[in-house]
Design a protein around this motif. Structure first.
Motif, PDB file in Angstrom:
ATOM      1  N   GLU A   1       0.823  -1.208   0.000  1.00  0.00           N
ATOM      2  CA  GLU A   1       0.000   0.000   0.000  1.00  0.00           C
ATOM      3  C   GLU A   1       0.856   1.256   0.000  1.00  0.00           C
ATOM      4  O   GLU A   1       1.891   1.340   0.674  1.00  0.00           O
ATOM      5  N   ASP A   2       0.394   2.246  -0.773  1.00  0.00           N
ATOM      6  CA  ASP A   2       1.103   3.522  -0.861  1.00  0.00           C
ATOM      7  C   ASP A   2       0.062   4.626  -1.051  1.00  0.00           C
ATOM      8  O   ASP A   2      -0.618   4.676  -2.074  1.00  0.00           O
ATOM      9  N   GLY A   3      -0.072   5.486  -0.081  1.00  0.00           N
ATOM     10  CA  GLY A   3      -1.035   6.564  -0.210  1.00  0.00           C
ATOM     11  C   GLY A   3      -2.239   6.343   0.691  1.00  0.00           C
ATOM     12  O   GLY A   3      -2.352   5.349   1.413  1.00  0.00           O
ATOM     13  N   THR A   4      -3.168   7.303   0.631  1.00  0.00           N
ATOM     14  CA  THR A   4      -4.351   7.294   1.496  1.00  0.00           C
ATOM     15  C   THR A   4      -5.619   7.312   0.655  1.00  0.00           C
ATOM     16  O   THR A   4      -5.703   8.026  -0.344  1.00  0.00           O
TER      17      THR A   4
ATOM     18  N   LEU B   1     -28.621   1.887   7.621  1.00  0.00           N
ATOM     19  CA  LEU B   1     -28.854   0.775   6.699  1.00  0.00           C
ATOM     20  C   LEU B   1     -27.577   0.319   6.008  1.00  0.00           C
ATOM     21  O   LEU B   1     -27.622  -0.541   5.132  1.00  0.00           O
ATOM     22  N   CYS B   2     -26.443   0.896   6.382  1.00  0.00           N
ATOM     23  CA  CYS B   2     -25.125   0.453   5.899  1.00  0.00           C
ATOM     24  C   CYS B   2     -24.302   0.064   7.118  1.00  0.00           C
ATOM     25  O   CYS B   2     -23.909   0.919   7.912  1.00  0.00           O
ATOM     26  N   SER B   3     -24.055  -1.240   7.296  1.00  0.00           N
ATOM     27  CA  SER B   3     -23.338  -1.703   8.493  1.00  0.00           C
ATOM     28  C   SER B   3     -21.832  -1.807   8.277  1.00  0.00           C
ATOM     29  O   SER B   3     -21.070  -1.807   9.240  1.00  0.00           O
ATOM     30  N   GLN B   4     -21.397  -1.937   7.023  1.00  0.00           N
ATOM     31  CA  GLN B   4     -19.965  -1.953   6.704  1.00  0.00           C
ATOM     32  C   GLN B   4     -19.736  -1.215   5.396  1.00  0.00           C
ATOM     33  O   GLN B   4     -20.550  -1.298   4.474  1.00  0.00           O
ATOM     34  N   PHE B   5     -18.593  -0.517   5.326  1.00  0.00           N
ATOM     35  CA  PHE B   5     -18.225   0.151   4.071  1.00  0.00           C
ATOM     36  C   PHE B   5     -16.704   0.148   3.950  1.00  0.00           C
ATOM     37  O   PHE B   5     -16.007   0.659   4.823  1.00  0.00           O
ATOM     38  N   SER B   6     -16.212  -0.456   2.862  1.00  0.00           N
ATOM     39  CA  SER B   6     -14.769  -0.523   2.618  1.00  0.00           C
ATOM     40  C   SER B   6     -14.458   0.113   1.273  1.00  0.00           C
ATOM     41  O   SER B   6     -15.226  -0.025   0.312  1.00  0.00           O
ATOM     42  N   LEU B   7     -13.331   0.794   1.225  1.00  0.00           N
ATOM     43  CA  LEU B   7     -12.975   1.548   0.023  1.00  0.00           C
ATOM     44  C   LEU B   7     -11.451   1.546  -0.139  1.00  0.00           C
ATOM     45  O   LEU B   7     -10.716   1.556   0.850  1.00  0.00           O
ATOM     46  N   ARG B   8     -10.994   1.506  -1.393  1.00  0.00           N
ATOM     47  CA  ARG B   8      -9.549   1.602  -1.647  1.00  0.00           C
ATOM     48  C   ARG B   8      -9.312   2.363  -2.948  1.00  0.00           C
ATOM     49  O   ARG B   8      -9.949   2.086  -3.973  1.00  0.00           O
ATOM     50  N   LEU B   9      -8.407   3.315  -2.884  1.00  0.00           N
ATOM     51  CA  LEU B   9      -7.994   4.067  -4.066  1.00  0.00           C
ATOM     52  C   LEU B   9      -6.852   3.329  -4.763  1.00  0.00           C
ATOM     53  O   LEU B   9      -5.891   2.916  -4.126  1.00  0.00           O
ATOM     54  N   ILE B  10      -6.984   3.142  -6.082  1.00  0.00           N
ATOM     55  CA  ILE B  10      -5.923   2.520  -6.887  1.00  0.00           C
ATOM     56  C   ILE B  10      -5.600   3.470  -8.027  1.00  0.00           C
ATOM     57  O   ILE B  10      -6.485   3.800  -8.838  1.00  0.00           O
ATOM     58  N   LYS B  11      -4.354   3.926  -8.095  1.00  0.00           N
ATOM     59  CA  LYS B  11      -3.941   4.900  -9.114  1.00  0.00           C
ATOM     60  C   LYS B  11      -3.121   4.239 -10.210  1.00  0.00           C
ATOM     61  O   LYS B  11      -2.405   3.265  -9.963  1.00  0.00           O
ATOM     62  N   GLY B  12      -3.242   4.797 -11.419  1.00  0.00           N
ATOM     63  CA  GLY B  12      -2.383   4.380 -12.523  1.00  0.00           C
ATOM     64  C   GLY B  12      -2.780   3.085 -13.197  1.00  0.00           C
ATOM     65  O   GLY B  12      -1.909   2.375 -13.727  1.00  0.00           O
TER      66      GLY B  12
ATOM     67  N   ASP C   1      -3.236  -7.475 -13.303  1.00  0.00           N
ATOM     68  CA  ASP C   1      -3.659  -7.507 -14.710  1.00  0.00           C
ATOM     69  C   ASP C   1      -3.649  -6.143 -15.380  1.00  0.00           C
ATOM     70  O   ASP C   1      -3.459  -6.062 -16.605  1.00  0.00           O
ATOM     71  N   PHE C   2      -3.841  -5.056 -14.607  1.00  0.00           N
ATOM     72  CA  PHE C   2      -3.995  -3.746 -15.233  1.00  0.00           C
ATOM     73  C   PHE C   2      -3.085  -2.672 -14.630  1.00  0.00           C
ATOM     74  O   PHE C   2      -3.231  -1.491 -14.942  1.00  0.00           O
ATOM     75  N   GLY C   3      -2.143  -3.092 -13.774  1.00  0.00           N
ATOM     76  CA  GLY C   3      -1.190  -2.163 -13.208  1.00  0.00           C
ATOM     77  C   GLY C   3      -1.793  -1.287 -12.128  1.00  0.00           C
ATOM     78  O   GLY C   3      -2.929  -1.470 -11.694  1.00  0.00           O
ATOM     79  N   GLY C   4      -0.996  -0.308 -11.674  1.00  0.00           N
ATOM     80  CA  GLY C   4      -1.491   0.637 -10.686  1.00  0.00           C
ATOM     81  C   GLY C   4      -0.870   0.436  -9.310  1.00  0.00           C
ATOM     82  O   GLY C   4      -0.202  -0.565  -9.036  1.00  0.00           O
ATOM     83  N   VAL C   5      -1.119   1.415  -8.453  1.00  0.00           N
ATOM     84  CA  VAL C   5      -0.620   1.399  -7.084  1.00  0.00           C
ATOM     85  C   VAL C   5      -1.813   1.557  -6.141  1.00  0.00           C
ATOM     86  O   VAL C   5      -2.636   2.457  -6.311  1.00  0.00           O
ATOM     87  N   ALA C   6      -1.893   0.664  -5.138  1.00  0.00           N
ATOM     88  CA  ALA C   6      -3.033   0.663  -4.218  1.00  0.00           C
ATOM     89  C   ALA C   6      -2.717   1.476  -2.975  1.00  0.00           C
ATOM     90  O   ALA C   6      -1.638   1.336  -2.378  1.00  0.00           O
ATOM     91  N   ALA C   7      -3.668   2.316  -2.584  1.00  0.00           N
ATOM     92  CA  ALA C   7      -3.544   3.083  -1.344  1.00  0.00           C
ATOM     93  C   ALA C   7      -4.019   2.228  -0.169  1.00  0.00           C
ATOM     94  O   ALA C   7      -4.582   1.140  -0.351  1.00  0.00           O
TER      95      ALA C   7
END
Length: 776
Positions: free
Chosen positions: A196-199, A209-220, A379-385
């Protein structure tokens, strides 16, 4: 749900045939609607080599070939323009079933030359659309090699998932259930470590009505086509490959039952908010349709407004495309009931909705987010935050206490405790052994709530076939029938046919058959708007049946139904009812009699007949015209005992009958007084009855019913009273009327002499005088 055998084997280590797997699924209670096995369809086709090719002696566009199919050379007439000598082909011998036609190949004679087989195109084998020439398979195979050993074939299952088995609405869930049954070993997915790199941007959760929420930014990333293997898996499952990023979310939705969504991060304005929609907000969804939202719908929004209908479908404004480089990968848990209501209200069905409304596994949100992230980067490259995860509600595990002795009692088979524990553990449950079994279901089994659910799992995995068929113990014949059953039999004897209808109808019809709209019982989650209200009257359903019969050339009939009717003003919101309806005419066309339509008097006679059979005396009833408005005004009646309404009867209001003449009655069984033991008295007599006519003058306001009740009390020998004339006019004082009746006397012990008849005659006159009636 469709999936291929190769996809199933990604999660299940098994050597079983597709047919054996399908049979096991059925045994487990998962209905296999179809099994398409390509290898079975291609059985009999072999690789062959064209040894010689010559021109057909009698046709310019045909070739005469000698083919080596692993034995003696075979003569084949071929019309394909691309056939050449020393060419590798797929060959079908005589008797082989051709997939495109479904018929066995026969030996043919073409232009006076015999042909003993066929060289196939891809279209004939349903392996492609090319039908202009035969397939060229090169020279790398030995003649006679089966086609299924050369090309990769796959079996495709189509399994119907019941609403309670959301855990099986994924390929991994199917594999898990099969592994529990012992048909293979479940493979645990590998979760790779993410660098992981970034926020990841923050998210606000403003709805319970939403008990869980997960999110991740992937750039490039580069949103190109997904790998062919993934495209094949999705295509065989009925999904159209769209783009690499979208295909990955679809792969996890079908593969693991984990709905996910991917946003184009550069198209999002400001911060993400999970909230309830505002009345009137509009979302243009990925299907290019506009949806007007209401405040009971959960959405994902940014500063510009709604960008996704939570758990159902994303918005077009933030959709990924070929130019997308930065994405937000989302995985969440939303309330299943809210999702179902939203989808139903908007008439919007999606793979995501179907899984959420059945219940998803909240424990795999983060693992699937990581696996999907790794797949995107690989498969498609990029950097995950660094991923963002918000959990607003922690669900406590449900512990079920099960007495092992109850299993045998419920199933009729012996299953020892150790075997039961092994079954529960194979399903992913944790088990503690005490005086009873303490079983905690896994996070993916929302349907396991009570001990009977666990007992069903024992029966399912132990095998329904182990339960021996046994006759039910004989019990004494039922001597006491319910009032509903007695009414049912009585109406059948009167020529009625019983009908069975839905207990719910549409709102507009319910309003027509309800005296008080506020008392209608509405369904919280109807299967459709046409079935949204519990019916307040059985007449609504009977009238619909009558109209159907009338429209199908059955214009005359008598039907009934025995069922509850519903209203908030009723005890327990329902009351047992017996209702009947006659429609059309009482007789068909005949030269001896005129056609006569059913009228209110038939309905009254049916009502009184049923009430009498149920032990209610006609003399104890009071009649009025207080029947509901769906009866014809002036041609209806209500029967009461004191303040209890026992029945309605009358002609149906013409505005509701769609041109069908109809009369009906409704008897409210729960309002009848408790049935008393009936005295059986043989009223048959070998003595002739005696008939006496009387004509009385009485006030015009006095009903014939009141006169009949008064005269009935004159003698116990009176068995029937009929009114045969009512007159007002000349020779009758104004405000008065003349009623003529026939009194039937049935002697039981001896013939009535003149003295006895005179006494009864005088008693009748005296009884009538008590209500002001004077003999005319």
């Amino acid at each position: 749900m469709k999936f291929s055998l190769s996809w199933l084997k990604q999660y299940l280590d098994t050597q079983e045939t597709p047919q054996a797997i399908a049979e096991k699924l059925v045994e487990l209670g998962l209905e296999v609607e179809s099994l398409e096995d390509q290898s079975a369809a291609l059985k009999g086709f072999v690789y062959a080599r064209v040894v010689e090719r010559e021109k057909h002696p009698n046709a310019d566009r045909l070739s005469l070939c000698k083919v080596d199919a692993g034995g003696e050379l075979v003569q084949v007439v071929c019309g394909a323009p691309n056939v050449t000598a020393n060419m590798g082909v797929i060959f079908a011998s005589v008797g082989t079933v051709i997939p495109i036609t479904g018929e066995a190949l026969k030996k043919g004679t073409i232009r006076n030359v015999e042909s003993h087989g066929m060289m196939c195109s891809s279209r004939e084998l349903l392996l492609g659309e090319d039908s202009d020439g035969i397939m060229d398979f090169g020279l790398n195979h030995k003649p006679g090699t089966p086609l299924v050993d050369i090309i990769k074939t796959d079996a495709v299952f189509d399994v119907a998932i019941t609403p309670n088995r959301g855990d099986c609405f994924s390929v991994y869930g199917i594999a898990r259930d099969l592994a529990a049954s012992g048909i293979g070993k479940l493979k645990t997915p590998t979760i790779a470590e993410i660098n992981e790199d970034g926020t990841t941007p923050s998210v606000s959760i403003l709805t319970p009505l939403c008990s869980q929420f997960s999110l991740r930014l992937i750039k490039g990333v580069k949103n190109t086509e997904s790998p062919h293997q993934m495209q094949d898996l999705l295509t065989q499952s009925g999904q159209k490959p769209i783009s690499g990023l979208v295909d990955i979310t679809n792969y996890f939705c079908i593969g693991f039952g984990r709905p996910m969504h991917v946003f184009d991060a550069d198209k999002i304005k400001g911060s993400l908010i999970v909230r309830q929609a505002k009345n009137g907000e509009v979302l243009k969804a990925l299907n290019d349709q506009d949806y007007t939202l209401s405040e009971d719908m959960t959405v994902i929004a940014d500063d510009s407004g709604v960008i996704s209908l939570a758990g159902i479908m994303g918005g077009l404004s933030t959709a990924v495309d070929a130019n997308t480089t930065n994405v937000l990968l989302e995985a969440a848990v939303f309330d299943p009931v809210a999702i179902a209501k939203t989808g139903q209200h908007l008439n919007l069905i999606s793979d995501s909705r179907m899984r959420f409304e059945r219940g998803v596994d909240a424990a795999i949100v983060l693992p699937c987010l990581d696996m999907a992230t790794h797949m995107i980067i690989s498969d498609f490259g990029g950097v995950a935050a660094k991923k963002l995860h918000i959990e607003t509600t922690v669900v406590k595990p449900n512990v079920i206490l099960l007495n092992p002795n109850h299993v045998q009692k419920r199933l009729g088979i012996e299953v020892n405790t150790e075997e039961m524990i092994n079954i529960f553990k194979s399903l992913g449950c944790t088990v503690e052994l005490d005086t009873s079994l303490k079983v905690t279901p896994p996070t993916w089994r929302h349907d396991l709530k009570i001990p009977e659910d666990l007992i069903e799992e024992v029966a399912r995995l132990n095998g329904y076939g182990t339960i021996q068929a046994e006759s039910l113990p004989l019990s004494p014949a039922q001597t006491v029938k319910s009032r509903e059953d007695e009414a049912r039999q009585h109406l059948v004897n009167r020529g009625f046919f019983e009908t069975l209808n839905w207990s719910f109808i549409d709102k507009s019809t319910a309003l027509k058959f309800s005296e008080a709209p506020q008392n209608l019982v509405k369904l919280a989650n109807p299967i459709s708007e046409d079935l949204s209200v519990m019916r307040p009257s059985l007449v609504a359903s009977l009238l619909k049946v009558a109209s159907f019969n009338n429209n199908n050339a059955r214009q005359n009939g008598a039907i009934f139904e025995v069922a509850p009717v519903y209203g908030k003003n009723l005890t327990n919101k329902q009351i047992s009812c017996v209702a009947g309806l006659r429609f059309g005419n009482s007789n068909d066309k005949h030269w001896l009699a005129d056609v006569r339509a059913y009228d209110v008097f038939e309905a009254k006679a049916d009502t009184l007949s049923v009430l009498k059979m149920l032990g209610t005396s006609e003399s104890s009833l009071q009649i009025s015209d207080a029947a509901p408005q769906y009866y014809h005004p002036g041609r209806k009646g209500a029967l009461k005992q004191g303040n209890r309404t026992l029945a309605y009867f009358g002609e149906i209001h013409p505005s509701l009958t769609d041109g069908v003449n109809a009369v009906a009655f409704e008897i409210f069984v729960d309002n009848l007084h408790p049935a008393k033991a009936r005295k059986t008295q043989n009223m048959l007599s070998d003595l002739m009855p005696v008939y006496r006519d009387f004509s009385f003058v009485l006030d015009a306001s006095i009903t014939s019913e009141k006169l009949i009740k008064a005269v009935e009390k004159a003698s116990p020998l009176i068995t029937n009273i009929d009114v045969f004339d009512c007159y007002q006019g000349t020779h009758v004082e104004q405000g008065k009327k003349s009623l003529a009746i026939t009194v039937t006397l049935q002697p039981l012990e001896k013939t009535l002499d003149e003295v006895a008849l005179t006494q009864i005659h005088d008693d009748v006159i005296s009884s009538a005088a008590k209500i002001g009636a004077v003999l005319r």
